[in-house]
Design a protein around this motif. Sequence first.
Motif, PDB file in Angstrom:
ATOM      1  N   SER A 150      40.094  50.427  48.751  1.00 14.12           N
ATOM      2  CA  SER A 150      40.279  50.260  50.028  1.00 14.12           C
ATOM      3  C   SER A 150      39.143  51.733  50.758  1.00 14.12           C
ATOM      4  CB  SER A 150      41.145  49.713  50.687  1.00 14.12           C
ATOM      5  OG  SER A 150      41.617  50.538  51.805  1.00 14.12           O
ATOM      6  N   LYS A 151      38.631  51.727  51.847  1.00 11.93           N
ATOM      7  CA  LYS A 151      37.537  52.863  52.610  1.00 11.93           C
ATOM      8  C   LYS A 151      39.261  53.079  53.354  1.00 11.93           C
ATOM      9  CE  LYS A 151      33.443  52.343  53.097  1.00 11.93           C
ATOM     10  NZ  LYS A 151      32.138  51.487  54.098  1.00 11.93           N
ATOM     11  N   GLU A 152      40.790  52.252  53.856  1.00 11.48           N
ATOM     12  CA  GLU A 152      41.409  52.736  54.788  1.00 11.48           C
ATOM     13  C   GLU A 152      41.866  53.412  54.141  1.00 11.48           C
ATOM     14  OE1 GLU A 152      39.867  49.926  55.043  1.00 11.48           O
ATOM     15  OE2 GLU A 152      39.160  49.779  57.251  1.00 11.48           O
TER      16      GLU A 152
ATOM     17  N   ILE B 115      40.735  55.232  49.078  1.00  5.99           N
ATOM     18  CA  ILE B 115      39.988  54.904  47.208  1.00  5.99           C
ATOM     19  C   ILE B 115      38.859  53.818  47.423  1.00  5.99           C
ATOM     20  CG2 ILE B 115      41.019  53.537  45.155  1.00  5.99           C
ATOM     21  CD1 ILE B 115      43.309  54.307  45.755  1.00  5.99           C
ATOM     22  N   VAL B 116      38.089  54.697  47.341  1.00 10.27           N
ATOM     23  CA  VAL B 116      36.067  54.514  47.218  1.00 10.27           C
ATOM     24  C   VAL B 116      35.562  54.566  45.884  1.00 10.27           C
ATOM     25  CG1 VAL B 116      36.163  54.299  49.590  1.00 10.27           C
ATOM     26  CG2 VAL B 116      35.541  56.065  48.414  1.00 10.27           C
ATOM     27  N   ILE B 117      34.293  54.334  45.790  1.00 11.60           N
ATOM     28  CA  ILE B 117      33.494  54.338  44.543  1.00 11.60           C
ATOM     29  C   ILE B 117      33.373  55.973  45.218  1.00 11.60           C
ATOM     30  CG2 ILE B 117      31.158  54.286  43.696  1.00 11.60           C
ATOM     31  CD1 ILE B 117      31.740  51.422  43.492  1.00 11.60           C
TER      32      ILE B 117
ATOM     33  N   ASP C 139      33.657  49.814  48.429  1.00 12.74           N
ATOM     34  CA  ASP C 139      34.782  49.318  47.896  1.00 12.74           C
ATOM     35  C   ASP C 139      34.831  48.702  47.382  1.00 12.74           C
ATOM     36  OD1 ASP C 139      34.873  48.132  50.347  1.00 12.74           O
ATOM     37  OD2 ASP C 139      37.141  48.963  50.982  1.00 12.74           O
ATOM     38  N   PRO C 140      34.268  48.140  46.761  1.00 11.01           N
ATOM     39  CA  PRO C 140      34.241  47.044  45.425  1.00 11.01           C
ATOM     40  C   PRO C 140      35.689  46.799  44.711  1.00 11.01           C
ATOM     41  CG  PRO C 140      32.470  48.556  44.170  1.00 11.01           C
ATOM     42  CD  PRO C 140      33.017  48.639  45.766  1.00 11.01           C
ATOM     43  N   GLU C 141      36.191  45.707  44.653  1.00  5.99           N
ATOM     44  CA  GLU C 141      36.965  45.370  43.763  1.00  5.99           C
ATOM     45  C   GLU C 141      36.992  46.143  42.102  1.00  5.99           C
ATOM     46  OE1 GLU C 141      39.459  41.389  43.859  1.00  5.99           O
ATOM     47  OE2 GLU C 141      37.816  41.641  42.070  1.00  5.99           O
ATOM     48  N   ILE C 142      37.891  45.896  41.942  1.00 11.33           N
ATOM     49  CA  ILE C 142      37.851  46.183  40.463  1.00 11.33           C
ATOM     50  C   ILE C 142      38.516  44.835  39.883  1.00 11.33           C
ATOM     51  CG2 ILE C 142      39.300  48.047  38.318  1.00 11.33           C
ATOM     52  CD1 ILE C 142      39.143  50.319  40.490  1.00 11.33           C
TER      53      ILE C 142
END
Lengths: 575, 1063
Positions: A267-269, A272-274, A398-401
């Motif tokens: 989540s960008k907010e 937690i992002v790549i 922020d794609p899902e893992i």
Amino acid sequence: MRNKFLLYTIACVLLSSCSKLDLNPLSEASSEEWYTNDTQVRMSLDRLYYFRFWNPDPDPINFDNCGWLDSFSDDWTNRNSVSAIAGGTLNGQSSVVTNWWKFDYECIGAANTILAKLEQPNDNISKDKINQYIAEARFVRAAQYSKLIFHWGDVPYYSKPLNIDEAFKLGRTKKEEILKYIYDDFDFAASNLPTTYSSSEPQYATKGAALALKARIALYMGDWQVASDAAKACMDLEVYKLYPVYQDLFLSKTKNSEETVFGIPRSKEAGIVIAKNQTQQPLSRNASGNDYVQPSWDLLNAYLCTDGLPIDQSPRYNPNKPFKNRDPRCTATIVEFGTSFCGFPYYPHPDSLLTTNLKTGERVSNQDSRGVIQYASYNGLAWRKHIDDAWTSDFQPDPEITVIRYADVLLIYAEAKIELNDIDQTVLDAINRVRARAYGVSYTETSSYPAVTVTDQNDLRHILRIERRMEFAFEGLRYNDIIRWKIAEKVLNTNIYGMIDPEAQREKIIKKGLWFFPETPQIDIDGVSDFSSMYNKGYIDILAKRSFNKSKNYLWPIPTSEILINKNLTQNPGY
Amino acid sequence: MYVCTTPHNTYTLRSIVVWDANISRIKFKDMEKRLLPSFFKVKNVRDAIIITLLISLWSAVGFAQTINIRGNVTDASGKPLNGVAVQVRGTPKGTYTNVEGKYTLQNVSNDSTLSFSILGMHTQIIKVNGRKEINVLLETATTALDEVVAIGYASIKKADLTGSVSSVSGNDISDRKTIRISQALQGALPGVSVTRSSSGPGDNATIRIRGITTIGNSDPLYIIDGVPGDLSIVNPNEIESVTVLKDAASASIYGSKAAAGVVLIKTKRGVAGKNQLTYDFEYGVSQPTRIPKFIEAVPYMKMANELIWNDKDNTGSEYPFYSKDEIDNYSELHAKDPDRYPNTDWSSLLKDYTPHQSHRFGFSGGSDKIRSNVSLSYDDQDAITNARSYKRIMAWANNDIILNKMFTAHIDLHYYHAIDKKGHGTPSAYLLRGEPVEVAFYKDGRVSNYRNGDNRWAYMLRSGSINSWANEFNGKASLDFTPIKGLKITGVVAPDYSYYKQKDFVIQTPMTSIDDPSLITGYVKNAESTNLNEVRNDAHEITTQLIANYSTNIGDHDFTILAGNENYYSFNESLSASRDQYALNNYPYLSQGPLTYRDNSGSAYEYSSRSYFGRIIYDYKGKYLFQSNARYDGSSRFASKYRWGLFPSLSVGWVLSKEQFLKTTPFLSFLKIRASWGTLGNERIGNYPYQSTIGFGNSLFYEGTNVISSQTAFISKYAIEDISWETTKSMDIGIDAAFFDNKLQITADYYNKVTSDMLLPLEIPDYIGLDNPDQNTGKMRTKGWELDLKYSNKIGELHYSISANIFDSKSAMGYLGGTQFLGSQVKMEGSEFNEWYGYVSNGIYQNQDEIDKSATLNDRIRPGDISYVDISGPDGKPDGIISPAYDRVLLGGSLPRYQYGGRINLGYKGFDLSIVVQGVGKINSYKTADMVQPLRSGVYGVPSFVYNNYWSKYNSDEKNEHVSFPRLSQIGAGAESASSGNNYVISDFWLFNGAYFRLKNVGLGYNLPSSIVDKVNIESVRLSLNISDAFSIDKYPKGYDPESSYSTYFIMRQFDFGISVTF
């Protein structure tokens, strides 16, 4: 008198200021009073879902990205270099090995601590909740041990918190034995976890997740019956569906689709992002990336044609137009030449010096062409899967893992049944569901896509393997597959090919109208392309060499420091 | 004539007149005011001071039979001595000689005794016996044995020392012209090892006393004017002396905090009657001592091609990246289009030199009632790139107030403010990472398009900066109470407040196409978006002390007894906040950034300690000396059961030269042997090591298709509840000797230290899932010796002194109960402290046959790679595999041995010259891959010393047998990571003797003759020229300074000009 008064005052001040020595942490809690109430236990459990424990990438510190695990496989190129695994230089100090080992056990240690605390009587938490909490912790523990036994074989196993003395006494437990504990944990989890959560409560582990991951490790360990049963049980829950649009499934905008059996969101907010510097690596240069990593030509060639045949057998394949008439997942994974990608048409032709900025309409120089920039893609390909405009706007997608998705459950089911030679319509249906979704049709519309109808075990085995490669490219699964299929010794002892320099390309290929590939390579039953003819004619060049030693590389080395400090641990052979 | 009135009498204050006329240029005009009837209704501070003065004078005036005395003071040659303190013994009354050596004392009792003293001369004591004129001749004191040295909470004559203590005067420090004290101590003191890895603006050096005896934080304890403090707050110009307590006997008065040694800093204080206003100005420039050179574009491209070709096992094109055409025509191409075909010498982006300047404005002086040393100083240093600078402002005030016979008060106030601006990254690291075929900026100034966006110079020079502001205020108030003769009770309160602020502003830096300025081709790596990260740190600490010191003598028996209590408390709180994706690049404030990309965190900790300590000093006739110290410490870092530790010590000395049998030896002036034993503790291992703390974090969960963040909790560190002090026992034997009328002085020491219950974060199995905890485990022994020589004399008017010191120590780890791995170094039983740990090399493989016959680290070893010895295997014998678990061995210590320093001082009339040298006799240094690997990561620059000196398929066999570097490779063998490479993993192939000799400092000073300065009514003018780090002799790879590391700022050679004017 004044002197005395002054003296007394000062002596009092100094003596009364004796420091207090009982100080406790200010910004952290003390472990002594922890795990006593519901909130504290829940907070501890929540830690087990920390994204680094679930990232499919082996070196989450250095590669905090999706799909980087594929750098170990034959689907990957990285200019003139190769990873430690694909390059055959892995040893007990490799960060892949030490980090993965550490992260898995950190998670296991945390789960064991919670489980030990939950065993003690606790009046503050209801019995039902305690059961669910235990189920969650055991689910996590089993998932982490699954990863460990797959990569290392026998590993130290423990299910209660360890003190240092106990830890030094520990040796390696047989993986078969650990597998039993894993099954026990998953079974307990499956019977005590809810099937779904309401949309207003956080989604912790589910019954389906436990079944799916159990099916996966059973399959990886060759325990076909358990694998097919668990996969079947997961399918029978009927809560998961294939997401209708294959390409969109991997984008940042797709959150918690019905296909995700178990996933950890980014989540960008929440920050937690790549990581930004990682994001640019697979991006093409027009898209402000640096074109550092690409899909390999081996992967491109592995996609079947729309008639269901490999490229060397299909009349629909044209080496000059390698993206035409291919399984739709080919262009969903690799950018097709001439199509729009992150605001520019992607065209790596060395003479394509200008391109159009699709947002402004301006003609600009084409940074994706090696005729313009030497550092543009070395093999002409660019990676599309996972990537959309969300990457280039702020380089913080922020794609899902996705730990496991339903397509995997279906293909696990199919593979296990094939290996059991228990081939029936459900097996074909499972494969066809996955394939039909890629074509955007129902699996029953067999005329609209190349449906699988073969029922011979060996044929079907290879069809399934190609299906997995097409479906799961850049999801961190290919490496596991080539290891367990024992084909790594073959597919990782190959050359990585790329383009010759632009001048030579013009001379040898373009002038003759042979661009992109001058020839169709032969593809063998394991999906290995034979580029030697083109190479011998000087059409293409070797970028780097992969290397795999079958006498040792099927297992990873135990981290060197663990071996050095604990006499009870033995190293895997060859390291 | 000043007059003041009290309710009863009017006194004429002659003393004040004298004082005023003699030395002060400060007029207390207000003294003409009539003072108020009551002393307690003062209007302002100045009045208060005056009243205080008057009260004291009152008692001094008008009792005895008094006379006026005058005279002059000269040295042996008859030259008048200026500034000699003339003191009426037993009274606060005193004065100083003027420039003509003259003095006057009024209203002195006719039976009193006068003392005449000045630094560097023997003090004379003369009875007045009613004389009205007393002329005195002072002899030069050539001995340092009369020097008084600090020993912790007190001071003692050097001759009476029984422990191992070294000191250096403030002048020797300020002469070095560094703005950091730590750097000025290099080579100055035996047993004190000072290492630098950079000399960037504001950088500190690392100080180690007598090697390393403990793990973790080995910084010595710094005591500034009696109170623990931070070295960075002290301006080198304010230092009176620096004293180092080296053995346990000396340091044990500081108990648990002294395991790594103690550095006592005494700062200058005002001297009564000697009012001086001084302005010091220095201007200088500095330049890197050495800059690595890298090869040019054409050979670089050939090597880059060779590397790729090697990694393809020498198959395929030999021009895999740079075409033959391009290489052959490169110089023409470069001439035509340097942006597209660059040939960059990255060091051209550095400035040739960088200026710095310092100003200091200080006053020192006072009366016999109030003395002050106050100053304001400013330093400004630029760096070798525009991206960095350092500015510092310091305010300093030391005040002594003598209230009366019984009370003396001290109020010290210090403030420090530093502004440090740094670009992102370091120029030296970026220099060696630059490939000659790239440019950072096009000719028109635009940021160039770069291979991986990794345009580091643009990142450093264009992408914002890290600015920090450090503020520290500390104060000390103390009161000495002397109720009876010999007893002094001192109370001290010393608070310290520091506040640190940092703003790291990264500015999004687009790179543009070479042909098209409007086309953004990507963003500079790490500057992909504009973001701001702010850090605030707020800390305070307070030290309180109550100390009683009593000295007395019974006949020939002298006793000094000290007892004290010290409390310390510190608190630290920090917070950080950031936002990302700023739309604008010119508002480095948090509120300007979007809400989506924000992050913040905060934390705090505290620490306290309580101590009781005591000391007994006994000496008999100055011949037999005995000293014992003990300290009892309690620390909040340990659980209450394991909290307290006792650290005793004992030392004895025997002054043989005072014995009858040696008194007649003509050349021997002084001889003392001494021995000491003591224990010290260490507790610096984090703040709550005995508690397993719960850390907090966040995990994300789906709630439907929304993502929520949930707070998490976890134990991250294994806790060992009974963790307690680490103890170092140390034994020291020393000799102090002086010969030839004290012209030659020798101090020698031998010591042996044993550290037990060492606090070590030993490696625990990673599968416990927690970080390595600190444990009390294991032993370590350190042995060492020190030798210090000094000779001083004069030939006619040429005064000279030569001093030299050399010292060595070696450590051995005893049983540790485990191992600690530190990358390329290790601590294990039998190793030295942080000993190199790696493979043993066997040269470079010349052919495939050699490889086939030997064990290798992986399957990608080819001729030209480094071969290693198969030392062992899981069964304890060679197993045919080179593995990190069984084939790495100890390769020798990593710490410097035989460190030495020397100093020559020459003085002739107004001129003085000092030369300082310094060096290391032996050290196993490591050529890191960063320093020597060509084409690191496949692309970075090629150091010129590698060119034509590496194994290559293109070389003749004969040449290949004599090369110093392995073949070019990036995959496997050549990979830079310790894990997957072969050639650049730690092995003895890359170790070499890093011994060096350095001309550390040459300073020339000239004092303008008084015939000139007197005319303009200036007391003195001093001009000075100074060179630091002029050159060194060593075996380092060309371009590398023996002290620098590739990733830090350069070591700088510095030229200074200074002028100091005293009014």
